[in-house]
Design a protein around this motif. Structure first.
Motif, PDB file in Angstrom:
ATOM      1  N   PHE A  75       0.843  -1.184   0.000  1.00 34.53           N
ATOM      2  CA  PHE A  75       0.000   0.000   0.000  1.00 34.53           C
ATOM      3  C   PHE A  75       0.879   1.234   0.000  1.00 34.53           C
ATOM      4  O   PHE A  75       1.896   1.278   0.717  1.00 34.53           O
ATOM      5  N   ALA A 102      -6.883  -3.159   3.572  1.00 30.59           N
ATOM      6  CA  ALA A 102      -6.171  -1.913   3.296  1.00 30.59           C
ATOM      7  C   ALA A 102      -6.122  -1.072   4.564  1.00 30.59           C
ATOM      8  O   ALA A 102      -7.127  -0.953   5.260  1.00 30.59           O
ATOM      9  N   LEU A 109      -2.898   0.577  -4.006  1.00 30.26           N
ATOM     10  CA  LEU A 109      -2.589  -0.829  -3.777  1.00 30.26           C
ATOM     11  C   LEU A 109      -1.854  -1.325  -5.009  1.00 30.26           C
ATOM     12  O   LEU A 109      -2.292  -1.074  -6.137  1.00 30.26           O
ATOM     13  N   LEU A 136      -7.475   3.384  -4.179  1.00 28.53           N
ATOM     14  CA  LEU A 136      -8.424   3.101  -3.102  1.00 28.53           C
ATOM     15  C   LEU A 136      -9.248   4.336  -2.794  1.00 28.53           C
ATOM     16  O   LEU A 136      -8.712   5.447  -2.724  1.00 28.53           O
TER      17      LEU A 136
END
Length: 138
Positions: A75, A102, A109, A136
């Motif tokens: 991430f 997450a 990601l 995201l």
């Protein structure tokens, strides 16, 4: 239950169940991936990977598959972590979904898949950079 209470509770239950559905990133045998649902920071997501997408490095020993595939993920360009997308069933490998969460506040990601076997062979999907990148929602 009174009709007034039903009118209040039912929409709340529907909204809650819609939010609770885990988004899925699917990688079929060939072609591009698909995303079902919305990838969100602070929430889990599931990865489905077709094992025949990465056919290299498939050593066996005494009839048993001695290879496995992992999804490597990170991430916000941090350190790679991994989760397995294979499991053993008898002497064979079978696909299993990998669920990761997450972190809150994460914006991107990145994924790549690594297959390795007992003989030291290693292969990646994608085989070179860039890797699979997703945005995201907050």
């Amino acid at each position: 239950m009174s009709s007034k209470l039903c009118a209040f509770v039912l929409p709340l239950l529907i909204a809650t169940s819609a939010v609770a559905e885990t988004p899925v990133i699917s990688f079929p045998v060939s072609g591009s991936y698909t995303v079902t649902g919305t990838l969100r920071a602070g929430q889990p997501l599931t990865i489905h990977y077709a094992l025949d997408r990465l056919k290299k490095c498939r050593a066996t020993y005494s009839g048993m598959d001695t290879w496995l595939i992992a999804v490597e993920y990170r991430f916000d360009y941090g350190t790679f972590q991994e989760a397995y997308v294979t499991n053993t069933s008898g002497y064979r490998r079978e696909p299993v979904p990998a669920t990761i969460t997450a972190p809150a506040g994460a914006r991107t990601l990145e994924l790549r898949f690594r297959n390795w076997d007992r003989g030291g062979c290693v292969a990646y999907d994608p085989s070179s950079w860039p890797i699979y990148t997703f945005t995201l929602q907050q």
